[in-house]
Design a protein around this motif. Structure first.
Motif, PDB file in Angstrom:
ATOM      1  N   ASP A  58      -2.567  -2.786 -13.103  1.00 29.35           N
ATOM      2  CA  ASP A  58      -1.102  -2.595 -12.401  1.00 29.35           C
ATOM      3  C   ASP A  58      -0.218  -2.986 -13.698  1.00 29.35           C
ATOM      4  O   ASP A  58      -0.632  -3.337 -14.807  1.00 29.35           O
ATOM      5  CB  ASP A  58      -0.898  -3.796 -11.248  1.00 29.35           C
ATOM      6  N   ASP A 112       5.714 -11.176  -2.699  1.00 33.60           N
ATOM      7  CA  ASP A 112       4.315 -11.410  -3.269  1.00 33.60           C
ATOM      8  C   ASP A 112       4.312 -12.918  -3.205  1.00 33.60           C
ATOM      9  O   ASP A 112       4.894 -13.929  -3.444  1.00 33.60           O
ATOM     10  CB  ASP A 112       4.191 -11.327  -4.711  1.00 33.60           C
ATOM     11  N   VAL A 114       5.846  -6.568  -4.864  1.00 35.88           N
ATOM     12  CA  VAL A 114       4.733  -5.692  -5.247  1.00 35.88           C
ATOM     13  C   VAL A 114       5.289  -4.434  -4.563  1.00 35.88           C
ATOM     14  O   VAL A 114       5.590  -4.237  -3.463  1.00 35.88           O
ATOM     15  CB  VAL A 114       3.467  -5.994  -4.578  1.00 35.88           C
ATOM     16  N   LEU A 156       4.131   0.017  -4.358  1.00 39.60           N
ATOM     17  CA  LEU A 156       3.101   0.958  -4.782  1.00 39.60           C
ATOM     18  C   LEU A 156       3.801   2.032  -5.223  1.00 39.60           C
ATOM     19  O   LEU A 156       4.417   2.857  -4.610  1.00 39.60           O
ATOM     20  CB  LEU A 156       2.395   0.987  -3.557  1.00 39.60           C
ATOM     21  N   GLN A 175      -0.022   0.022  -8.946  1.00 37.89           N
ATOM     22  CA  GLN A 175       0.650  -1.238  -8.319  1.00 37.89           C
ATOM     23  C   GLN A 175       1.445  -1.708  -9.382  1.00 37.89           C
ATOM     24  O   GLN A 175       1.193  -2.056 -10.643  1.00 37.89           O
ATOM     25  CB  GLN A 175      -0.372  -2.292  -8.073  1.00 37.89           C
ATOM     26  N   ASP A 189       3.667  -4.916 -10.220  1.00 35.16           N
ATOM     27  CA  ASP A 189       4.111  -6.457  -9.771  1.00 35.16           C
ATOM     28  C   ASP A 189       5.550  -6.608 -10.662  1.00 35.16           C
ATOM     29  O   ASP A 189       5.513  -6.799 -11.871  1.00 35.16           O
ATOM     30  CB  ASP A 189       2.999  -7.380 -10.310  1.00 35.16           C
ATOM     31  N   VAL A 217      -0.402  -3.315   1.232  1.00 34.77           N
ATOM     32  CA  VAL A 217      -0.416  -3.682   0.007  1.00 34.77           C
ATOM     33  C   VAL A 217      -1.594  -4.516  -0.364  1.00 34.77           C
ATOM     34  O   VAL A 217      -2.265  -4.384  -1.494  1.00 34.77           O
ATOM     35  CB  VAL A 217       0.971  -4.426  -0.472  1.00 34.77           C
ATOM     36  N   MET A 219      -4.834  -3.687  -3.199  1.00 32.01           N
ATOM     37  CA  MET A 219      -5.307  -4.784  -4.133  1.00 32.01           C
ATOM     38  C   MET A 219      -6.637  -4.864  -3.946  1.00 32.01           C
ATOM     39  O   MET A 219      -7.496  -4.988  -4.895  1.00 32.01           O
ATOM     40  CB  MET A 219      -4.548  -5.760  -4.101  1.00 32.01           C
TER      41      MET A 219
END
Length: 304
Positions: free
Chosen positions: A62, A98, A110, A112, A121, A123, A185, A189
């Motif tokens: 990510d 998050d 987070v 996508l 992803q 962050d 999400v 992950m």
């Protein structure tokens, strides 16, 4: 989304050309993020952390980006972040607040992002400018861009208001729509960790996904509950036939393997969507396009 590149390939040596060819594809997205966010007047610094900062990124890695924002504009940027990520980068879902990342003085989200036929992803951590120096000392991210700081820094009132709002929003309970975003999400992950063979992390994410299933049930059926976690769940939810059916589904989820396969991870998400369709149809309706698009990307990745 416009792809940006600051490197002229014609000027590269053969060795540099080889390194360029094998660079992480996420760097293209990172460059676009820097170009867009550095143009926001409230942003003071952009920093990268994680595998991209250490040179250990792979195709599934990510993008970990820290965005420092003037304290007085932090709340405004938080409010417009979904719109920026959607219009500029095609974010598939609203940002998920998050709850896994540690408290670094700000708020993590987070996203996508569609990229090269799969979902990348992002962050993104928003940090008040007054806290960014402490964050840099604590986690040692790499500086990508820094604007010119003006004035003497945030006044005490702006700092206090930003801090109080961060605490308030972190403590606010999620509704079923936000929980559905959370489920997708977490599923993304989880699939990544399963594919990497990272069993311990996959175990933790699956548990978090089960908690999300529990929270959807409680939020939909007992919206004014004073309890949290697993306490009093059978007493509260099991009073009605639909509640007992939901608890049976949750029990079935908990009886599965602690570390799932990709197929079992997919089933965990589908269970949450199916239950939501029965007890919180408004949430599924609100995210119908996003759920369909997410399923399409995961199906495409499964065939790759």
């Amino acid at each position: 989304m416009t792809t940006t590149s600051t490197t002229s390939r014609a000027a590269l040596s053969p060795l540099e050309e080889l390194a360029y060819a094998h660079r992480p594809s996420q760097l293209t997205v990172l460059a676009d993020l820097v170009q867009t966010l550095s143009g926001v007047p409230a942003v003071t610094q952009l920093l990268v952390r994680g595998s991209l900062a250490t040179g250990t990124a792979d195709r599934l890695s990510d993008v970990d980006l820290v965005v420092a924002v003037t304290d007085e504009r932090l709340l405004a940027l938080m409010g417009s972040l979904d719109a920026v990520m959607s219009t500029e980068f095609g974010a598939l879902l609203p940002g998920w607040r998050d709850t896994i990342v540690g408290d670094l003085g700000g708020a993590g989200f987070v996203y996508l992002l569609p990229h090269d036929g799969h979902l990348l992803q992002l962050d993104l951590y928003l940090c008040p400018d007054s806290a960014v120096d402490a964050l840099r000392r604590r986690i040692g991210p790499r500086l990508l861009w820094q604007g010119t700081r003006t004035g003497t820094g945030p006044d005490a009132r702006a700092r206090t208001e930003a801090s109080a709002e961060l605490v308030r929003t972190a403590a606010a309970p999620a509704d079923c729509t936000k929980l559905l975003v959370q489920a997708m999400v977490l599923h993304a992950m989880l699939r990544k960790r399963v594919l990497r063979g990272q069993e311990y992390i996959a175990y933790g994410l699956l548990h978090h996904l089960h908690e999300t299933c529990r929270d959807v049930i409680r939020t939909a059926l007992v919206p004014h509950s004073r309890h949290h976690g697993w306490y009093h769940l059978p007493d509260e939810v099991g009073r009605t036939a639909i509640g007992r059916e939901c608890l049976a589904e949750l029990t079935d989820a908990l009886s599965g393997p602690p570390v799932p396969t990709v197929v079992q991870a997919d089933q965990a998400l589908e269970r949450i969507v199916r239950l939501s369709g029965r007890i919180a149809p408004h949430a599924v309706t609100a995210l119908a396009d996003e759920i369909a698009a997410y399923r399409a990307y995961q199906s495409q990745e499964g065939q790759a």
